[in-house]
Design a protein around this motif. Structure first.
Motif, PDB file in Angstrom:
ATOM      1  N   LEU B  46      20.135  24.382   6.397  1.00 44.02           N
ATOM      2  CA  LEU B  46      19.797  23.460   7.494  1.00 44.02           C
ATOM      3  C   LEU B  46      18.815  24.110   8.476  1.00 44.02           C
ATOM      4  O   LEU B  46      17.857  23.475   8.918  1.00 44.02           O
ATOM      5  CB  LEU B  46      21.070  23.030   8.236  1.00 44.02           C
ATOM      6  N   PRO B  58      19.769  20.395  17.867  1.00 43.98           N
ATOM      7  CA  PRO B  58      21.089  21.032  17.786  1.00 43.98           C
ATOM      8  C   PRO B  58      21.664  20.842  16.382  1.00 43.98           C
ATOM      9  O   PRO B  58      21.530  19.756  15.797  1.00 43.98           O
ATOM     10  CB  PRO B  58      21.916  20.257  18.820  1.00 43.98           C
ATOM     11  N   MET B  59      22.294  21.895  15.881  1.00 45.72           N
ATOM     12  CA  MET B  59      22.864  21.832  14.527  1.00 45.72           C
ATOM     13  C   MET B  59      23.873  20.683  14.396  1.00 45.72           C
ATOM     14  O   MET B  59      23.971  20.047  13.353  1.00 45.72           O
ATOM     15  CB  MET B  59      23.585  23.134  14.190  1.00 45.72           C
ATOM     16  N   VAL B  60      24.652  20.449  15.461  1.00 52.83           N
ATOM     17  CA  VAL B  60      25.711  19.440  15.356  1.00 52.83           C
ATOM     18  C   VAL B  60      25.147  18.043  15.086  1.00 52.83           C
ATOM     19  O   VAL B  60      25.861  17.171  14.594  1.00 52.83           O
ATOM     20  CB  VAL B  60      26.629  19.400  16.616  1.00 52.83           C
ATOM     21  N   LEU B  62      23.232  17.391  12.803  1.00 56.16           N
ATOM     22  CA  LEU B  62      23.062  17.273  11.353  1.00 56.16           C
ATOM     23  C   LEU B  62      24.407  17.153  10.637  1.00 56.16           C
ATOM     24  O   LEU B  62      24.481  17.227   9.414  1.00 56.16           O
ATOM     25  CB  LEU B  62      22.285  18.478  10.814  1.00 56.16           C
ATOM     26  N   PHE B  63      25.465  16.978  11.388  1.00 58.62           N
ATOM     27  CA  PHE B  63      26.790  16.835  10.783  1.00 58.62           C
ATOM     28  C   PHE B  63      26.991  15.406  10.300  1.00 58.62           C
ATOM     29  O   PHE B  63      26.593  14.459  10.971  1.00 58.62           O
ATOM     30  CB  PHE B  63      27.880  17.179  11.806  1.00 58.62           C
TER      31      PHE B  63
END
Lengths: 421, 81
Positions: B46, B58-60, B62-63
Motif C-alpha cells: 500500500l 492516511p493508511m486507514v 485504504l482499509f
C-alpha cells in the motif's frame, strides 16, 4: 542532579512473569506458517498463571524499586498511577491495591489510566508534568504499566481466530519512579508530538475478550507514527530524524511491526535507501527489542520496556538522546524524547532483568494447554475464589525463589495476596 | 490513468515486496492475504503503491477492500479526487 525544570525516570524496573513458552514451539504446535513467524521477531512469551493478575504484576515490578529507597525517600511518593487495559474493576483502581501492598503513606494520589497500549506513556507524562509543575518540590510519583493477555477465557473455537496474536501477546509490568532526580532517563521537557483519531482497530469490548482487525490496527499505527513525529518536529526546532536521536524506542506489538514503522519513516522523511534503512534499524532500534522479544507484547508497558532494552544493551559511553513512540488503539499516540547516560545504564543493569527472565519456568505445551482450558482462571467480577498455587507444580519454585506476590483468594470481591515462599 | 493501470501498478508493487510471486499470475479477484502476503507486506504494498501513484493519504483510508480489484477501484477514485 536535582534541578528546577528537570524531570524524568529516577528508577525503572520490570517484572516479566515467572513462566513462559517458546514462541517457535507454539507456532509449530499451532501449525502456523514459519516464514511468517520469523517476521514477528519474537522468541518467548510470558504466560501469567491463574493466580497472577495485573496487581501482582504491578507490585512485583515496583517492589524492588521501593525496597531500595530510604524511609524518607519512600514517603515522598505522592502519586501512584496504574496504567492498564487489563483492569479488574470498573471503579476501584489497581493503584489502591498497589499502594497498600507497597506500604506507601496515606497522603498520596491514587488513580488509573486507560487508553490501550498508550496508557504507560499517558501515565508517565502525567507524572512528569506533576514533577515539572513544582507544586510539591521534591515529590516522587510511581507510574506502573501492567498488562496481561488472557486467552484462557476465550471459547474453544477461537484458536484459529487468534492466529499470530497468540504468539505475540505477552504479559508484563514496568514500574517507573518519576522525580526531579532522573538518573535513568531525563525527559526533554516540552518536546513531544501527538496524533489521535477515533478508529475501531482493536479493543476489549467485554471483561474477558479482545476483538479487532490486524490490518486496520497496523494502518492506524503507521499513520500515527508518521504524524506524531511530524507534530514533534513542528514543536521542536531543528529536529533531524537521522541525527537528533541516537536510539529509537517504539511501542512493540511485535518486532516486525516496529521494523515496518521504522522503514516507513526512513523512506517518507529521509528518502533513505533500503540498505541505509536496514543499517539504521540494526543500530538504533534493535537494542530496544531485546526484552520484548522474550515476553511478548506488554501493551502499556512496551515502550518503557523498549527503553530499558536500549539502556541495558546500547552504547552509553556518552549521553544519548532517545526518541520514543507510543501508540494505543482507538487511538492516541505520542512521539517524545529524553536523554540517558552511563550512570543510568549502570543503575538499570544492577537490577539484572535478563537473569530474572532466565529464572522463569518454561511451560510445556501440555501445561500451557491445561492453562488455556481456563478452569482455574477467575472471570471479571468473580465474588469469591480460592487459588491453587500447584496447578503447574514445577512453576512455583520460580515464584518462591524471588518471594513474588501472588493472588491468594477473593472474598466478597476483595482480592487478597501473599508473598510466595 | 484508468482503473486497470492502477491495478497493474499494485501488482508490480506486490512482485517487488514478494519476489517469490514474480512468475505467478495475479488477478483482480485475488486478495493479498490469499496469495501469501503477511500483514506487514500488505502495508508495504500500500505504501509503495501510493508512492507510485503520487498519492499521500492516511493508511486507514485504504482499509476495506476485499481484493486487489476493489483496492484498485478505491485508489482510482482517490486519484480522481
Amino acid at each position: 542532579m536535582s534541578a528546577a525544570g528537570t524531570a524524568g525516570i529516577e528508577a525503572l524496573n520490570f517484572y516479566g512473569g515467572s513462566a513462559y513458552i517458546d514462541v517457535r514451539e507454539l507456532c509449530e504446535h499451532r501449525g502456523l506458517d514459519m516464514p511468517r513467524f520469523e517476521n514477528l521477531l519474537m522468541r518467548e512469551k510470558t504466560v501469567a498463571l491463574p493466580y497472577e493478575d495485573p496487581v501482582s504484576f504491578a507490585v512485583n515490578a515496583a517492589r524492588p524499586l521501593v525496597d531500595r529507597l530510604s524511609a524518607a525517600e519512600r514517603d515522598r511518593i505522592e502519586m501512584v498511577v496504574t496504567c492498564t487495559e487489563s483492569g479488574i474493576d470498573f471503579g476501584k483502581s489497581l493503584s489502591t491495591y498497589v499502594h497498600k501492598l507497597l506500604g506507601l503513606k496515606p497522603n498520596c494520589r491514587l488513580f488509573e489510566i486507560k487508553q490501550a497500549c498508550y496508557s504507560g506513556t499517558a501515565g508517565l507524562q502525567m507524572a512528569i508534568n506533576f514533577i515539572l509543575s513544582g507544586t510539591s518540590p521534591g515529590a516522587k510519583a510511581l507510574v506502573i504499566a501492567s498488562d496481561i493477555s488472557r486467552f484462557a477465557l476465550a471459547d474453544a473455537n477461537a484458536i484459529q481466530e487468534w492466529a499470530y496474536s497468540e504468539p505475540s501477546s505477552g504479559a508484563g509490568a514496568v514500574a517507573a519512579l518519576v522525580s526531579d532526580t532522573p538518573w535513568i532517563w531525563r525527559v526533554d521537557a516540552g518536546a513531544y508530538g501527538n496524533h489521535a483519531f477515533e478508529v475501531m482497530d482493536t479493543c476489549r469490548p467485554g471483561p474477558d475478550n479482545e476483538a479487532g482487525d490486524a490490518d486496520l490496527s497496523l494502518m492506524a499505527y503507521l499513520d500515527c507514527c508518521e504524524q506524531a513525529y511530524r507534530d514533534y518536529a513542528r514543536r521542536v526546532a531543528d529536529v533531524d530524524f537521522r541525527g537528533s536521536f541516537d536510539y529509537l524506542c517504539f511501542h512493540t506489538p511485535f518486532g516486525g511491526m516496529v521494523k515496518g514503522a521504522h522503514r516507513q519513516l526512513m523512506r517518507k522523511i529521509l528518502r533513505a535507501t533500503p540498505a541505509e534503512t536496514e543499517e539504521d534499524f540494526a543500530r538504533r532500534m534493535a537494542p530496544g527489542l531485546s526484552f520484548g522479544q522474550r515476553v511478548g507484547n506488554t501493551a502499556g508497558a512496551s515502550v518503557l520496556l523498549a527503553l530499558a532494552g536500549t539502556l541495558a544493551t546500547g552504547d552509553f559511553s556518552q549521553p544519548r538522546r532517545i526518541g520514543m513512540f507510543s501508540y494505543g488503539s482507538g487511538c492516541c499516540s505520542e512521539f517524545f524524547s529524553g536523554v540517558a547516560d552511563a550512570e543510568g545504564q549502570r543503575r538499570l543493569r544492577e537490577l539484572a532483568w535478563g537473569e530474572a527472565l532466565d529464572r522463569r519456568y518454561r511451560l510445556s505445551m501440555a501445561e500451557y494447554e491445561t492453562l488455556l482450558r481456563g478452569n482455574d482462571v477467575i472471570r471479571f467480577g468473580t465474588k469469591d475464589a480460592q487459588f491453587d498455587h500447584r496447578i503447574v507444580p514445577d512453576a512455583w519454585a520460580a515464584f518462591a525463589a524471588d518471594k513474588r506476590l501472588v493472588l491468594d483468594r477473593v472474598a466478597a470481591y476483595h482480592r487478597e495476596y501473599r508473598w510466595a515462599e | 490513468m484508468d482503473r486497470n493501470a492502477v491495478l497493474a501498478v499494485l501488482i508490480e508493487q506486490i512482485r517487488i515486496v514478494e519476489p517469490a510471486l514474480a512468475e505467478q499470475e495475479i488477478k483482480a479477484e485475488d486478495s493479498m492475504a490469499a496469495i501469501g502476503l503477511d500483514s506487514m507486506s500488505r502495508q508495504e504494498v500500500l505504501i509503495l503503491g501510493m508512492e507510485a501513484l503520487g498519492l499521500n493519504l492516511p493508511m486507514v483510508q485504504l482499509f476495506g477492500p476485499r481484493n486487489l480489484g476493489e483496492l484498485a477501484d478505491l485508489l482510482h477514485a482517490k486519484l480522481q479526487g
